[in-house]
Write a protein that holds these residues in place. Structure first.
Motif, PDB file in Angstrom:
ATOM      1  N   ASP A 132     -77.418 -95.567 -10.747  1.00 50.94           N
ATOM      2  CA  ASP A 132     -76.161 -95.657 -11.759  1.00 50.94           C
ATOM      3  C   ASP A 132     -76.516 -94.792 -12.721  1.00 50.94           C
ATOM      4  OD1 ASP A 132     -74.038 -96.200 -12.985  1.00 50.94           O
ATOM      5  OD2 ASP A 132     -74.204 -98.263 -13.497  1.00 50.94           O
ATOM      6  N   LYS A 133     -75.975 -93.658 -13.041  1.00 49.03           N
ATOM      7  CA  LYS A 133     -76.203 -92.599 -13.829  1.00 49.03           C
ATOM      8  C   LYS A 133     -75.037 -92.666 -15.141  1.00 49.03           C
ATOM      9  CE  LYS A 133     -79.705 -90.993 -11.862  1.00 49.03           C
ATOM     10  NZ  LYS A 133     -80.900 -91.112 -12.421  1.00 49.03           N
ATOM     11  N   THR A 134     -74.112 -93.681 -15.151  1.00 49.50           N
ATOM     12  CA  THR A 134     -73.314 -93.712 -16.226  1.00 49.50           C
ATOM     13  C   THR A 134     -74.080 -93.956 -17.500  1.00 49.50           C
ATOM     14  OG1 THR A 134     -73.071 -96.345 -15.564  1.00 49.50           O
ATOM     15  CG2 THR A 134     -71.156 -94.799 -14.849  1.00 49.50           C
ATOM     16  N   PRO A 135     -73.702 -93.160 -18.460  1.00 48.88           N
ATOM     17  CA  PRO A 135     -74.670 -93.057 -19.776  1.00 48.88           C
ATOM     18  C   PRO A 135     -74.755 -94.072 -20.614  1.00 48.88           C
ATOM     19  CG  PRO A 135     -72.934 -91.739 -19.809  1.00 48.88           C
ATOM     20  CD  PRO A 135     -72.714 -92.243 -18.621  1.00 48.88           C
ATOM     21  N   LEU A 136     -73.568 -94.987 -20.542  1.00 47.88           N
ATOM     22  CA  LEU A 136     -73.410 -96.007 -21.668  1.00 47.88           C
ATOM     23  C   LEU A 136     -73.348 -97.396 -21.162  1.00 47.88           C
ATOM     24  CD1 LEU A 136     -70.885 -93.924 -23.322  1.00 47.88           C
ATOM     25  CD2 LEU A 136     -72.941 -94.171 -24.219  1.00 47.88           C
ATOM     26  N   LYS A 137     -73.811 -98.484 -21.756  1.00 43.85           N
ATOM     27  CA  LYS A 137     -73.747 -99.690 -21.641  1.00 43.85           C
ATOM     28  C   LYS A 137     -72.291-100.209 -21.811  1.00 43.85           C
ATOM     29  CE  LYS A 137     -78.571-100.642 -22.555  1.00 43.85           C
ATOM     30  NZ  LYS A 137     -79.539-101.222 -23.640  1.00 43.85           N
ATOM     31  N   THR A 138     -71.666-101.074 -21.143  1.00 39.63           N
ATOM     32  CA  THR A 138     -70.373-101.381 -21.553  1.00 39.63           C
ATOM     33  C   THR A 138     -70.296-103.016 -22.202  1.00 39.63           C
ATOM     34  OG1 THR A 138     -70.002-102.342 -19.256  1.00 39.63           O
ATOM     35  CG2 THR A 138     -69.135-100.218 -19.723  1.00 39.63           C
ATOM     36  N   ALA A 139     -71.203-103.368 -22.689  1.00 39.84           N
ATOM     37  CA  ALA A 139     -71.487-104.561 -23.250  1.00 39.84           C
ATOM     38  C   ALA A 139     -72.188-104.378 -24.760  1.00 39.84           C
ATOM     39  CB  ALA A 139     -72.004-105.625 -22.632  1.00 39.84           C
ATOM     40  N   ILE A 140     -71.861-105.221 -25.776  1.00 39.01           N
ATOM     41  CA  ILE A 140     -72.579-105.383 -26.910  1.00 39.01           C
ATOM     42  C   ILE A 140     -73.513-106.443 -26.933  1.00 39.01           C
ATOM     43  CG2 ILE A 140     -70.897-106.239 -28.069  1.00 39.01           C
ATOM     44  CD1 ILE A 140     -73.298-103.922 -29.873  1.00 39.01           C
ATOM     45  N   ALA A 141     -74.751-106.151 -26.977  1.00 40.55           N
ATOM     46  CA  ALA A 141     -75.758-107.619 -26.669  1.00 40.55           C
ATOM     47  C   ALA A 141     -76.972-107.449 -27.714  1.00 40.55           C
ATOM     48  CB  ALA A 141     -76.350-107.466 -25.503  1.00 40.55           C
ATOM     49  N   ALA A 142     -77.550-108.660 -28.249  1.00 47.16           N
ATOM     50  CA  ALA A 142     -78.652-108.834 -28.963  1.00 47.16           C
ATOM     51  C   ALA A 142     -79.575-109.804 -28.491  1.00 47.16           C
ATOM     52  CB  ALA A 142     -78.131-109.103 -30.321  1.00 47.16           C
ATOM     53  N   HIS A 143     -80.673-109.612 -28.522  1.00 44.03           N
ATOM     54  CA  HIS A 143     -81.727-110.528 -28.291  1.00 44.03           C
ATOM     55  C   HIS A 143     -82.722-111.130 -29.503  1.00 44.03           C
ATOM     56  CE1 HIS A 143     -85.603-108.070 -27.635  1.00 44.03           C
ATOM     57  NE2 HIS A 143     -84.625-107.628 -28.262  1.00 44.03           N
ATOM     58  N   PHE A 144     -83.211-112.344 -29.477  1.00 46.89           N
ATOM     59  CA  PHE A 144     -83.885-112.888 -30.351  1.00 46.89           C
ATOM     60  C   PHE A 144     -85.244-113.143 -30.031  1.00 46.89           C
ATOM     61  CE2 PHE A 144     -79.308-113.380 -30.961  1.00 46.89           C
ATOM     62  CZ  PHE A 144     -78.952-112.979 -32.205  1.00 46.89           C
ATOM     63  N   PRO A 145     -86.240-112.363 -30.199  1.00 47.38           N
ATOM     64  CA  PRO A 145     -87.714-112.646 -29.586  1.00 47.38           C
ATOM     65  C   PRO A 145     -88.538-113.507 -30.514  1.00 47.38           C
ATOM     66  CG  PRO A 145     -87.443-110.358 -30.518  1.00 47.38           C
ATOM     67  CD  PRO A 145     -85.914-111.044 -30.686  1.00 47.38           C
ATOM     68  N   SER A 146     -89.581-114.057 -30.250  1.00 47.24           N
ATOM     69  CA  SER A 146     -90.392-114.630 -31.117  1.00 47.24           C
ATOM     70  C   SER A 146     -91.342-113.690 -31.927  1.00 47.24           C
ATOM     71  CB  SER A 146     -91.260-115.598 -30.371  1.00 47.24           C
ATOM     72  OG  SER A 146     -92.391-116.045 -31.222  1.00 47.24           O
ATOM     73  N   ARG A 147     -91.527-113.656 -32.978  1.00 44.04           N
ATOM     74  CA  ARG A 147     -92.404-112.940 -33.955  1.00 44.04           C
ATOM     75  C   ARG A 147     -93.963-112.979 -33.518  1.00 44.04           C
ATOM     76  NH1 ARG A 147     -90.653-112.712 -38.504  1.00 44.04           N
ATOM     77  NH2 ARG A 147     -89.001-114.228 -38.094  1.00 44.04           N
ATOM     78  N   HIS A 148     -94.223-113.769 -32.511  1.00 43.69           N
ATOM     79  CA  HIS A 148     -95.616-114.029 -32.173  1.00 43.69           C
ATOM     80  C   HIS A 148     -95.964-113.173 -31.076  1.00 43.69           C
ATOM     81  CE1 HIS A 148     -95.912-117.219 -34.806  1.00 43.69           C
ATOM     82  NE2 HIS A 148     -95.144-118.199 -34.216  1.00 43.69           N
TER      83      HIS A 148
END
Length: 251
Positions: free
Chosen positions: A75-91
């Motif tokens: 899939d060569k479409t250049p852009l993501k169509t969702a806005i997303a965030a993740h929250f990982p552990s600082r460890h």
């Protein structure tokens, strides 16, 4: 924080997924999509302190880029169509360990967490922790908050118990999992609801014990056991040929 213009922009982006279209509307993206997400992250940087201080809410770490990596994709479409965030552990180092996640897409909102692609080593550590500490993992997944909010654990599973574990192990059902995910899906319009943030908070609180169990399993497996030093044998004075020499004065 998100508005109808957020969802409208994402839907238009899905229909016009090319860099030129996006470049001409970059200001709209910043105002209606990325800007509200930054506001959410700022709020989480405070709220995590109350129940998950080990999780990170920082735009530099949490926010996914809008540009896709197409090098190894058909899939060569250049852009993501969702806005997303993740929250990982600082460890953990970047992109490692379990964490929380949410996204706003043209057709849905997804909120939850867990671990989507554990490495072979991490998967083995998680399975060992499930087996050795059972029924602790079962209690995490049957806690009232988890069951009421997300229902049950989801993710890809093996068709049989993995090698190294008895088929009749009481945790056999959980040992078959290759992914460990708990979450909820909503209609895209839910992102604009006044209840959005409170629901985000409710789901994250319910899923955090799962995230914490997974991360603890990986960290404990990676931590070498302490080196135990044997105590010197006690002197049997009855078998001592001669008394110990007197201490030599230092002056």
């Amino acid at each position: 924080m998100f508005t109808r213009k957020t969802v409208a922009f994402l839907r238009a982006l899905k229909r016009n997924n090319n860099r030129e279209w996006f470049r001409e509307r970059k200001d709209d993206y910043e105002q209606h999509v990325r800007g509200p997400m930054i506001d959410v992250l700022a709020r989480w940087s405070t709220d995590f302190r109350a129940f998950a201080p080990e999780l990170i809410a920082d735009p530099k770490v949490s926010l996914f880029r809008i540009y896709r990596d197409t090098r190894f994709s058909s899939d060569k479409t250049p852009l993501k169509t969702a806005i997303a965030a993740h929250f990982p552990s600082r460890h953990f180092a970047r992109n490692l360990g379990a964490g929380l996640y949410f996204e706003v897409a043209p057709a849905w909102v997804w909120i939850g967490g867990g671990m989507y692609m554990p490495s072979t080593t991490d998967l083995q550590a998680i399975r060992n922790q499930i087996a050795v500490t059972y029924p602790r993992f079962h209690r995490v997944l049957t806690a009232p908050a988890f069951k009421k909010t997300v229902g049950e654990l989801t993710g890809e599973r093996l068709t049989r118990v993995p090698n190294g574990y008895p088929k009749d192990h009481p945790a056999a059902h959980y040992l078959q999992f290759r992914q460990f995910i708990g979450g909820c899906e909503y209609e895209a319009a839910f992102a604009t609801s006044p209840r959005f943030y409170s629901e985000l908070l409710r789901v994250f609180k319910a899923v955090t014990p799962l995230v914490r169990f997974l991360n603890t399993a990986i960290l404990e497996a990676a931590t070498p056991p302490p080196v135990l030093v044997d105590e010197p044998p006690s002197r049997d004075r009855r078998r001592t040929a001669s008394p110990p020499p007197a201490a030599t004065p230092m002056w």
